[in-house]
Design an enzyme around this catalytic site. Structure first.
Site, PDB file in Angstrom:
ATOM      1  N   GLU A 184       0.827  -1.197   0.000  1.00 16.21           N
ATOM      2  CA  GLU A 184       0.000   0.000   0.000  1.00 16.21           C
ATOM      3  C   GLU A 184       0.861   1.246   0.000  1.00 16.21           C
ATOM      4  O   GLU A 184       1.970   1.273   0.526  1.00 16.21           O
ATOM      5  CB  GLU A 184      -0.940  -0.008   1.191  1.00 16.21           C
ATOM      6  CG  GLU A 184      -0.238  -0.150   2.506  1.00 16.21           C
ATOM      7  CD  GLU A 184      -1.215  -0.295   3.648  1.00 16.21           C
ATOM      8  OE1 GLU A 184      -2.235  -0.970   3.473  1.00 16.21           O
ATOM      9  OE2 GLU A 184      -0.942   0.275   4.704  1.00 16.21           O
ATOM     10  N   CYS A 232       3.418   8.571   1.192  1.00  9.34           N
ATOM     11  CA  CYS A 232       3.867   7.701   2.273  1.00  9.34           C
ATOM     12  C   CYS A 232       4.172   6.335   1.668  1.00  9.34           C
ATOM     13  O   CYS A 232       3.281   5.692   1.116  1.00  9.34           O
ATOM     14  CB  CYS A 232       2.750   7.607   3.324  1.00  9.34           C
ATOM     15  SG  CYS A 232       3.119   6.485   4.658  1.00  9.34           S
ATOM     16  N   CYS A 275       5.173  -6.711   8.119  1.00  9.98           N
ATOM     17  CA  CYS A 275       6.163  -6.139   9.032  1.00  9.98           C
ATOM     18  C   CYS A 275       6.497  -7.169  10.098  1.00  9.98           C
ATOM     19  O   CYS A 275       5.603  -7.824  10.629  1.00  9.98           O
ATOM     20  CB  CYS A 275       5.593  -4.869   9.683  1.00  9.98           C
ATOM     21  SG  CYS A 275       6.774  -4.041  10.763  1.00  9.98           S
ATOM     22  N   CYS A 314       3.824  -4.795  16.355  1.00 16.15           N
ATOM     23  CA  CYS A 314       3.326  -3.868  17.373  1.00 16.15           C
ATOM     24  C   CYS A 314       1.839  -4.171  17.586  1.00 16.15           C
ATOM     25  O   CYS A 314       1.106  -4.369  16.614  1.00 16.15           O
ATOM     26  CB  CYS A 314       3.494  -2.420  16.911  1.00 16.15           C
ATOM     27  SG  CYS A 314       5.216  -1.965  16.623  1.00 16.15           S
ATOM     28  N   CYS A 351      -0.893  -2.016  15.731  1.00 15.09           N
ATOM     29  CA  CYS A 351      -0.712  -1.685  14.308  1.00 15.09           C
ATOM     30  C   CYS A 351      -1.156  -2.845  13.443  1.00 15.09           C
ATOM     31  O   CYS A 351      -0.773  -3.997  13.687  1.00 15.09           O
ATOM     32  CB  CYS A 351       0.764  -1.376  14.058  1.00 15.09           C
ATOM     33  SG  CYS A 351       1.178  -1.140  12.325  1.00 15.09           S
ATOM     34  N   CYS A 372      -1.165   2.578   8.997  1.00 18.13           N
ATOM     35  CA  CYS A 372      -0.309   1.502   8.555  1.00 18.13           C
ATOM     36  C   CYS A 372      -1.020   0.144   8.475  1.00 18.13           C
ATOM     37  O   CYS A 372      -1.487  -0.383   9.480  1.00 18.13           O
ATOM     38  CB  CYS A 372       0.799   1.448   9.606  1.00 18.13           C
ATOM     39  SG  CYS A 372       2.195   0.494   9.182  1.00 18.13           S
TER      40      CYS A 372
HETATM   41  N1  SAH Z   1       8.016   0.849  11.346  1.00 16.68           N
HETATM   42  C1  SAH Z   1       8.142   2.270  11.297  1.00 16.68           C
HETATM   43  C2  SAH Z   1       7.353   2.946  10.190  1.00 16.68           C
HETATM   44  C3  SAH Z   1       5.944   2.459   9.888  1.00 16.68           C
HETATM   45  S1  SAH Z   1       4.589   2.891  10.895  1.00 16.68           S
HETATM   46  C4  SAH Z   1       7.784   2.866  12.640  1.00 16.68           C
HETATM   47  O1  SAH Z   1       7.364   2.130  13.517  1.00 16.68           O
HETATM   48  O2  SAH Z   1       7.982   4.054  12.836  1.00 16.68           O
HETATM   49  C5  SAH Z   1       4.365   4.616  10.767  1.00 16.68           C
HETATM   50  C6  SAH Z   1       3.719   5.201  12.033  1.00 16.68           C
HETATM   51  O3  SAH Z   1       2.307   4.886  12.099  1.00 16.68           O
HETATM   52  C7  SAH Z   1       4.344   4.670  13.309  1.00 16.68           C
HETATM   53  O4  SAH Z   1       4.571   5.703  14.209  1.00 16.68           O
HETATM   54  C8  SAH Z   1       3.258   3.729  13.803  1.00 16.68           C
HETATM   55  O5  SAH Z   1       3.392   3.479  15.156  1.00 16.68           O
HETATM   56  C9  SAH Z   1       1.987   4.476  13.414  1.00 16.68           C
HETATM   57  N2  SAH Z   1       0.758   3.683  13.444  1.00 16.68           N
HETATM   58  C10 SAH Z   1       0.614   2.368  13.230  1.00 16.68           C
HETATM   59  N3  SAH Z   1      -0.693   1.996  13.374  1.00 16.68           N
HETATM   60  C11 SAH Z   1      -1.365   3.120  13.668  1.00 16.68           C
HETATM   61  C12 SAH Z   1      -2.744   3.401  13.936  1.00 16.68           C
HETATM   62  N4  SAH Z   1      -3.674   2.450  13.920  1.00 16.68           N
HETATM   63  N5  SAH Z   1      -3.095   4.687  14.203  1.00 16.68           N
HETATM   64  C13 SAH Z   1      -2.160   5.673  14.215  1.00 16.68           C
HETATM   65  N6  SAH Z   1      -0.855   5.466  13.971  1.00 16.68           N
HETATM   66  C14 SAH Z   1      -0.452   4.205  13.713  1.00 16.68           C
END
Ligand code: SAH
Length: 341
Positions: free
Chosen positions: A82, A103, A110, A114, A117, A331
């Site tokens: 995406e 983006c 991944c 997390c 996420c 994400c």
């Molecule tokens: N792996 C990298 C980059 C990808 S995620 C990182 O962790 O920074 C990009 C950002 O989106 C990260 O800060 C992540 O924590 C956030 N993110 C992921 N899921 C999300 C959600 N449901 N709502 C808001 N931000 C989210």
């Protein structure tokens, strides 16, 4: 799009062909070799066969629509990634033009898992090549051709850029190259979940791009609950690596903090965070959480209070405009939704 054979096809061609072709591909953003009007017809045909330019995408995009848009790009092995386009008007009256930020994803899925996420929930498929990362910007640049251009690129889509460091940095340098895409280093940003080795490597790069750290918690115990990668990458070590980065580059670092209801948004959390963040060139960006079912977004009043506490302790704090919510741009969300259907 596959340019792997480009150097083979151009082997016997004069050197200036590269310049011509770079301009066609990455400044004019042609989508068919037939548009490369100054190349000999026979060469155009050969290129069309050996180096196809088409980018297969799954979603219809509507550039007239405001806010963010998301597309799925289908790669050669059939996997989907995406990529998001965010358009913003500056708000100034004299500024009619929108600014466009792309983006990009750096991995398929991944490995970090997390808990909040959606990208992490399905695990990891593979790394993207630098071309596959660049292609996402090419895709949007072609779509924008008649109305604007890509101003900024953020490496904040699916995946962890610093676990695919070589391809990530190759892609960033390609985007920055004046002979190709010519996007200023200050318009390129990478976000990491705090992979210390990657922060160290970026500190040594010549390219002056922006660094963001996904912190999301003010202590290691809570952070580990949200982000398993926090087990090996402790907050104190991350901050140490960031301080070295700042000493070397003199650049600001942004700490992202996603606001999740009743998980990391208490006043106590804000005070603890403030102690870590009250440093020159540190900036905290509070991100309203995009609901994924398991967790919920903090209330706007909670975010406001959290910001006030940080600011009262001298921490520079911003709240991210929530572009993503309505199109499920957080994400990994869109790809998962498609699977559910
Ligand atoms: N792996 C990298 C980059 C990808 S995620 C990182 O962790 O920074 C990009 C950002 O989106 C990260 O800060 C992540 O924590 C956030 N993110 C992921 N899921 C999300 C959600 N449901 N709502 C808001 N931000 C989210």
């Amino acid at each position: 799009m596959n340019l792997e054979k480009l150097s083979v096809v151009l082997e016997k061609e004069p050197k200036y062909r590269y310049q011509q072709i770079n301009k066609f591909l990455f400044q004019d953003y042609i989508s068919s070799w037939q548009e490369a009007s100054s190349l000999p017809q026979a060469l155009r045909e050969k290129l069309a066969k050996e180096c196809p330019l088409d980018i297969k995408s799954e979603l219809k995009i509507n550039l007239r629509q405001k806010g963010s848009q998301k597309a799925l790009i289908c790669l050669e092995d059939g996997v989907l990634i995406e990529t998001v386009l965010i358009s913003q008007k500056s708000g100034k009256k004299e500024d009619k033009e929108a600014r466009y930020t792309v983006c990009v994803s750096t991995q398929v899925g991944c490995p970090l898992a997390c808990s909040f996420c959606s990208s992490g929930q399905d695990g990891f498929t593979r790394n993207l090549s630098s071309w596959e990362i660049v292609e996402q910007v090419v895709f949007w640049s072609r779509a924008l051709k008649s109305i604007g251009k890509v101003d900024n690129v953020v490496f904040m889509g699916m995946g962890e850029p610093f676990l695919n460091y070589n391809e990530f940095i190759k892609a960033a340098k390609f985007m920055n190259n004046p002979e190709t895409m010519n996007i200023g280093a200050r318009r390129l940003s990478v976000s990491t979940a705090g992979i210390i080795a990657g922060i160290k490597r970026l500190s040594g790069e010549k390219i002056q791009m922006n660094l963001a750290i996904s912190l999301h918690a003010p202590n290691d115990i809570l952070r580990q609950k949200l982000m398993p990668v926090a087990g090996k990458n402790k907050i104190s070590d991350i901050l140490h690596a960031v301080d070295n980065y700042i000493t070397k580059t003199g650049r600001r670092v942004m700490f992202e903090y996603v606001m999740i209801k009743d998980e990391n948004d208490s006043e106590q959390n804000a005070f603890t965070l403030a102690k870590l963040m009250a440093r020159p060139l540190y900036l905290v960006n509070l991100i309203p959480y995009n609901d994924t079912g398991r967790y919920h977004a903090s209330r706007p009043e909670t975010i406001k209070k959290f910001k006030e506490i940080l600011e009262s302790k001298g921490v520079a704090t911003t709240v991210r405009l929530s572009f993503g919510g309505e199109i499920e741009a957080a994400c990994g969300q869109l790809k998962n939704r498609r699977k559910r259907k």
